[in-house]
Scaffold this active site. Structure first.
Site, mmCIF file in Angstrom:
data_model
loop_
_atom_site.group_PDB
_atom_site.id
_atom_site.type_symbol
_atom_site.label_atom_id
_atom_site.label_comp_id
_atom_site.label_asym_id
_atom_site.label_seq_id
_atom_site.Cartn_x
_atom_site.Cartn_y
_atom_site.Cartn_z
ATOM 1 N N ASN A 250 -33.891 -19.857 0.662
ATOM 2 C CA ASN A 250 -34.793 -19.182 1.458
ATOM 3 C C ASN A 250 -35.803 -18.839 0.699
ATOM 4 O O ASN A 250 -36.017 -18.475 -0.611
ATOM 5 C CB ASN A 250 -33.888 -17.906 2.083
ATOM 6 N N HIS B 288 -36.247 -23.112 -3.510
ATOM 7 C CA HIS B 288 -37.350 -23.809 -2.692
ATOM 8 C C HIS B 288 -38.577 -22.721 -3.029
ATOM 9 O O HIS B 288 -39.337 -22.952 -2.215
ATOM 10 C CB HIS B 288 -36.682 -23.876 -1.385
ATOM 11 N N CYS C 136 -52.702 -21.161 -6.963
ATOM 12 C CA CYS C 136 -53.739 -21.988 -6.739
ATOM 13 C C CYS C 136 -53.491 -23.559 -7.317
ATOM 14 O O CYS C 136 -52.999 -23.797 -8.335
ATOM 15 C CB CYS C 136 -54.934 -21.426 -7.731
ATOM 16 N N CYS D 15 -55.918 -24.134 -10.959
ATOM 17 C CA CYS D 15 -55.598 -23.735 -12.398
ATOM 18 C C CYS D 15 -54.137 -23.506 -12.328
ATOM 19 O O CYS D 15 -53.538 -23.036 -13.386
ATOM 20 C CB CYS D 15 -56.375 -22.423 -12.480
ATOM 21 N N ALA E 56 -15.336 -19.043 9.543
ATOM 22 C CA ALA E 56 -16.396 -19.234 10.439
ATOM 23 C C ALA E 56 -16.708 -17.745 10.838
ATOM 24 O O ALA E 56 -15.872 -16.904 11.177
ATOM 25 C CB ALA E 56 -15.918 -20.097 11.805
#
Length: 221
Positions: free
Chosen positions: A85, A102, A110, A113, A207
């Site tokens: 996440n 991730h 940026c 740079c 579950a």
């Protein structure tokens, strides 16, 4: 049994009750083809303003979202979290050892740079003359080397691996449970739905919703 090195993999399902959408399946973000197109790294070249605007809206939407009961339950334990996440809710809950596999929407980068900044309130920031981009991994991009190294190191040493809110069957996450099992760890899946592939990969599957399963499971350890 006391576990010395617990590793937890979290996916979008752990943030569902906070009001954040999942990615796949009915109602998921990627059910909209346009959003999926704008989430590919190539779109930064062809449609940079649209990409940055989309992720800026995502970032603004999660800024005031509170962690769930599942996030808080994990924060109360000493463990390593590898999260898919980009919402930063584990850190908001108080977790310290978090591998953002991730990347994150809490930082913007940026491309000229390489500097990363916490985004200000307002419009998409500019740096070195162009719009900054989210420090999140887009489709077509490599996993950051530091995150990949941290994840592999944690999995080599773990004796309990728990996947939460994700099937953990799509690469590269599918490799995590296999690595943990190779290290001799107990492997557990806590997910809203359990499919046959998951049953083959994990030694134990439960579950239900993350807010119900996570506090109960960790209280049993």
């Amino acid at each position: 049994m006391g576990y010395r090195n617990i590793v937890v993999l979290t996916g979008a399902g752990i943030s569902r009750s906070a009001g954040l959408p999942t990615y796949r399946g009915p109602g998921g973000l990627w059910s909209d083809p346009e959003l999926e197109v704008l989430s590919h790294v190539d779109a930064l070249t062809t449609r940079r303003a649209d990409v940055c605007s989309m992720f800026w809206k995502f970032q603004a939407a999660i800024r005031d979202v509170a962690p769930t009961a599942a996030h808080r339950a994990l924060a109360s334990r000493e463990l390593t979290i590898i999260t898919q996440n980009v919402d930063g809710l584990h850190q908001k809950a108080g977790s310290k050892d978090v591998v953002e596999y991730h990347g994150s929407l809490a930082r913007w980068r940026c491309d000229v740079c390489g500097v990363e900044l916490e985004p200000p309130v307002g419009d998409v920031p500019r740096h070195c003359g162009e719009l900054m981009r989210p420090a999140a991994v887009l489709f077509g991009e490599m996993i950051p080397a530091a995150a990949e190294h941290a994840a592999k190191r944690a999995l080599r040493e773990c004796d309990l691996f728990v996947a939460i809110g994700t099937s953990g069957t799509v690469w590269p996450a599918a490799g995590f449970v296999k690595s943990a099992a190779y290290a001799g760890a107990r492997t557990v899946l806590l997910n809203l739905e359990i499919d046959d592939e998951s049953r083959d990969l994990y030694s134990e599957c439960r579950a239900g919703s993350a807010d119900e399963l996570v506090p109960t499971f960790f209280s049993e350890l």
